[in-house]
Design a protein around this motif. Sequence first.
Motif, mmCIF file in Angstrom:
data_model
loop_
_atom_site.group_PDB
_atom_site.id
_atom_site.type_symbol
_atom_site.label_atom_id
_atom_site.label_comp_id
_atom_site.label_asym_id
_atom_site.label_seq_id
_atom_site.Cartn_x
_atom_site.Cartn_y
_atom_site.Cartn_z
ATOM 1 N N GLY A 194 1.028 -1.050 0.180
ATOM 2 C CA GLY A 194 -0.088 0.360 -0.052
ATOM 3 C C GLY A 194 1.004 1.602 0.058
ATOM 4 N N LEU A 195 0.728 1.694 -0.949
ATOM 5 C CA LEU A 195 1.140 3.452 -0.935
ATOM 6 C C LEU A 195 0.807 4.452 -1.898
ATOM 7 C CD1 LEU A 195 4.513 2.907 -3.796
ATOM 8 C CD2 LEU A 195 2.236 1.724 -3.831
ATOM 9 N N PRO A 196 1.308 6.323 -1.519
ATOM 10 C CA PRO A 196 0.121 6.931 -2.101
ATOM 11 C C PRO A 196 -0.070 6.928 -3.842
ATOM 12 C CG PRO A 196 1.487 7.802 -0.794
ATOM 13 C CD PRO A 196 1.725 5.870 -0.899
ATOM 14 N N ALA A 197 -1.001 7.437 -4.875
ATOM 15 C CA ALA A 197 -0.437 6.742 -5.288
ATOM 16 C C ALA A 197 0.853 7.817 -6.527
ATOM 17 C CB ALA A 197 -1.555 6.964 -6.761
ATOM 18 N N ALA A 198 0.897 8.790 -6.234
ATOM 19 C CA ALA A 198 1.797 9.917 -6.473
ATOM 20 C C ALA A 198 3.064 9.606 -5.928
ATOM 21 C CB ALA A 198 1.346 11.368 -5.702
ATOM 22 N N GLU A 199 3.629 8.881 -5.013
ATOM 23 C CA GLU A 199 4.435 8.189 -4.554
ATOM 24 C C GLU A 199 4.798 7.719 -5.835
ATOM 25 O OE1 GLU A 199 6.462 5.519 -1.199
ATOM 26 O OE2 GLU A 199 4.978 7.291 -0.518
#
Length: 377
Positions: free
Chosen positions: A268-273
Amino acid sequence: MESDLRSIGELARDSGLSISALRFYDGAEVLAPARVDPRTGYRWYAPGQLADARLLARLRRVGLPLADIRAVLGAVSGSGAAQRLMDEHLRRLEDGLADARRELSSIRRLIDQRENPMTTTPAEYRFTVPARELAEALDAVRFAVGGDPELPVLSGVLFDLDGGLLRLVATDRYRIALAEVPVDPSGSEESVTSVAADAPAASAVVPVALADALRALLGPAEGAVELVLGAGTVQVTVGGHRIEGAALDHDYPDYRPLVRLEPVHRIGLPAAELRAALVSAATSSLPSGPHGAACEVALLTVDGDGRFAVAAPDAEADGTADVFRVAVNRDFLLEALPAGAPGQLVLELGGPITPLAVRPADRPGTFSVLMPVRLLA
């Protein structure tokens, strides 16, 4: 002592496995004999191996894959790993049965049309879906529509109606995108069947030009969209405007097995990252794109502590044994990321030759699946 061992023939008789099967499972490192005569090569088995052999026979009877059988027989007692493998296999069997029922429903309709061509009227299905969610679904799958003139069926978007869901699917063989839209039954015209939760599946391959026209018609619209599928046509009504056209007359590939993934890692991670990491990471240009074309390849890695990173493909040679690696077409993965999405993503990785999935955390029914690329030796 050899007198305490069972011969391969005795084990075959008592377990229900053939002698040739026992030889195969020995070679496959599933059930190795306790002793092999160095002169004759004859196999002998310990008394406690009879239970494993009987279990193995039953596991094969229900179609458990060889790798899973090996994992079940090698599972640590009390860990629950064997039971989890059984649960996963049961889900696969249930999914396969559901697919078979849908296909048989379609086959029955085709047989009726074949045997009664003058009296059978092709069913049409009228239903409504939320305009905003349909627009989002079209945006989520449009990038994966194929353009190969030798595969015309892939130049459209599959609208697959299954009870209370409308699934939109697009693929060019190298990636596949799927989005789900909830369905509200409506309509009462005599020639049109309203959709119930247990209604037989219906589908149409919508040409990309018609799909694009539909997306333009939706615009920022709210409210409901009425669709009619059937008889080789697609009809859409929104805000008093109607468009319609012929569906592509081809059978769309069965997408369901491909999207039932069993990932090794869920990240799980931010899309922008993820987007920033892909844009800034070093890549290698390799002939791994469609039809051998050059493409930028990035390496997705997960270390032993579960830390995710994007690296250059030559990082595979760094000698770190506990790093999980999957090579991807960098541009394909960027296209799979929701446009401008600020939210969280779930990245599912299965292995270096296993499809990987990208899902918005808040919309797990909308996702993309990419085939990894092989690195040059």
